[in-house]
Enzyme design. Sequence first.
Site, PDB file in Angstrom:
ATOM      1  N   ASP A  14      33.845  31.829  78.381  1.00 42.60           N
ATOM      2  CA  ASP A  14      32.926  31.846  77.229  1.00 42.60           C
ATOM      3  C   ASP A  14      33.052  30.576  76.380  1.00 42.60           C
ATOM      4  OD1 ASP A  14      30.963  32.979  75.656  1.00 42.60           O
ATOM      5  OD2 ASP A  14      32.374  34.053  74.374  1.00 42.60           O
ATOM      6  N   TRP A  19      30.291  24.668  72.707  1.00 39.68           N
ATOM      7  CA  TRP A  19      30.837  23.362  73.100  1.00 39.68           C
ATOM      8  C   TRP A  19      29.744  22.296  73.009  1.00 39.68           C
ATOM      9  CZ3 TRP A  19      29.977  19.511  76.648  1.00 39.68           C
ATOM     10  CH2 TRP A  19      31.041  18.638  76.921  1.00 39.68           C
ATOM     11  N   HIS A  31      27.049  24.362  79.844  1.00 39.42           N
ATOM     12  CA  HIS A  31      27.162  25.071  81.124  1.00 39.42           C
ATOM     13  C   HIS A  31      27.482  24.090  82.250  1.00 39.42           C
ATOM     14  CE1 HIS A  31      25.793  28.647  79.173  1.00 39.42           C
ATOM     15  NE2 HIS A  31      24.550  28.265  79.025  1.00 39.42           N
ATOM     16  N   ASN A  62      23.103  38.924  80.115  1.00 39.74           N
ATOM     17  CA  ASN A  62      22.685  37.525  79.970  1.00 39.74           C
ATOM     18  C   ASN A  62      21.255  37.276  80.471  1.00 39.74           C
ATOM     19  OD1 ASN A  62      26.014  36.178  80.714  1.00 39.74           O
ATOM     20  ND2 ASN A  62      25.088  36.575  78.726  1.00 39.74           N
TER      21      ASN A  62
HETATM   22  C1  IPE Z   1      30.300  37.134  78.368  1.00 39.12           C
HETATM   23  O1  IPE Z   1      29.936  36.175  77.439  1.00 39.12           O
HETATM   24  C2  IPE Z   1      29.595  36.869  79.659  1.00 39.12           C
HETATM   25  C3  IPE Z   1      30.063  35.722  80.410  1.00 39.12           C
HETATM   26  C4  IPE Z   1      31.037  34.923  80.072  1.00 39.12           C
HETATM   27  C5  IPE Z   1      29.369  35.475  81.651  1.00 39.12           C
HETATM   28  P1  IPE Z   1      28.765  36.425  76.389  1.00 39.12           P
HETATM   29  O2  IPE Z   1      28.673  35.197  75.584  1.00 39.12           O
HETATM   30  O3  IPE Z   1      27.539  36.865  77.101  1.00 39.12           O
HETATM   31  O4  IPE Z   1      29.324  37.653  75.545  1.00 39.12           O
HETATM   32  P2  IPE Z   1      29.035  38.079  74.048  1.00 39.12           P
HETATM   33  O5  IPE Z   1      27.541  38.113  73.894  1.00 39.12           O
HETATM   34  O6  IPE Z   1      29.666  37.057  73.166  1.00 39.12           O
HETATM   35  O7  IPE Z   1      29.698  39.416  73.888  1.00 39.12           O
HETATM   36  C1  IPE Z   2      29.475  31.426  78.545  1.00 42.97           C
HETATM   37  O1  IPE Z   2      29.136  30.568  77.505  1.00 42.97           O
HETATM   38  C2  IPE Z   2      28.546  31.293  79.726  1.00 42.97           C
HETATM   39  C3  IPE Z   2      27.624  32.403  79.902  1.00 42.97           C
HETATM   40  C4  IPE Z   2      27.623  33.503  79.204  1.00 42.97           C
HETATM   41  C5  IPE Z   2      26.623  32.283  80.943  1.00 42.97           C
HETATM   42  P1  IPE Z   2      28.034  30.976  76.424  1.00 42.97           P
HETATM   43  O2  IPE Z   2      26.716  30.493  76.910  1.00 42.97           O
HETATM   44  O3  IPE Z   2      28.122  32.405  76.092  1.00 42.97           O
HETATM   45  O4  IPE Z   2      28.500  30.093  75.199  1.00 42.97           O
HETATM   46  P2  IPE Z   2      28.579  30.547  73.674  1.00 42.97           P
HETATM   47  O5  IPE Z   2      29.406  31.800  73.633  1.00 42.97           O
HETATM   48  O6  IPE Z   2      27.183  30.786  73.216  1.00 42.97           O
HETATM   49  O7  IPE Z   2      29.242  29.407  72.980  1.00 42.97           O
HETATM   50 MG    MG Z   3      29.184  33.487  74.757  1.00 43.36          MG
END
Ligand code: IPE
Ligand code: IPE
Ligand code: MG
Length: 250
Positions: A14, A19, A31, A62
């Site tokens: 996460d 970042w 990503h 997601n």
């Molecule tokens: C969890 O992260 C899913 C993955 C890392 C693939 P999210 O960013 O989707 O989770 P929440 O929304 O903060 O709970």
């Molecule tokens: C985790 O990073 C990757 C996925 C959930 C696909 P995020 O995209 O959730 O990044 P933040 O949490 O918004 O920073």
């Molecule tokens: Mg996240």
Amino acid sequence: MSTSLPRHVGIIMDGNGRWAQVRGQPRIEGHRVGAESVRDITRASRQLGLEALTLYAFSSQNWSRPADEVKALMQLLRDYLLDERAEIMDNQIRLHAIGDIERLPAFVKEPLDALCRDSAHHTGMTLTLALSYGGRESLARAARVLAARVAAGELAPDAIDVDVLGQALPTGVLPPLDLLIRTSGEQRISNFLLWESAYAELVFVDVLWPDFRRNELYRCLESYAARERRFGLTSAQLANPDSDVEPTSG
Ligand code: IPE
Ligand code: IPE
Ligand code: MG
């Protein structure tokens, strides 16, 4: 450290979006750099001799992100599968996928299926990608499968115990989850391995996923190695498993 090395590590990767945001860049850039972390952590895990590494790459929830982000993530996933093919094949890594894979676009599903199939005989580490994955969805699917077996007269309701349910999950083929890491400072499970994390050690780190490289992993493994896993027993029992302390008589 090798005696207390976990067999199976799961990671909630996460913090990619944040970042990128702090750098004034689009989320997708996070990503993209996050995929570099996946490569480094997979390589390091293989070198350490982990049996299984499970990475939460895309959750069932997601799919509800903005369409542009979902599309870019799918494209990155395809690039990853094509770019990593040689590394996975050369290093005896067995690729496994859990989640609602049918929902992935064909341009991801095809290279994914091919690499899972072609690496199925490998005996090194099992790398599991959780894609379109949800822990609740996974439990619901297992319940449906078991219910169908009961309806077909193949399974008695009373036979459904922890082992049978665990085996009906897509992680049933993996060693028990020992260590669950989440990056980015959030302290929640977000529908990852709900059942499997029952006795996993949890480590939450403040580092954002694109910055999480092998040295961060080593720190998590040190934290794991320093813990006492009791599984409901007492410390004394763990120290001396053969001697059940007699109750003192008055
Ligand atoms: C969890 O992260 C899913 C993955 C890392 C693939 P999210 O960013 O989707 O989770 P929440 O929304 O903060 O709970
Ligand atoms: C985790 O990073 C990757 C996925 C959930 C696909 P995020 O995209 O959730 O990044 P933040 O949490 O918004 O920073
Ligand atoms: Mg996240």
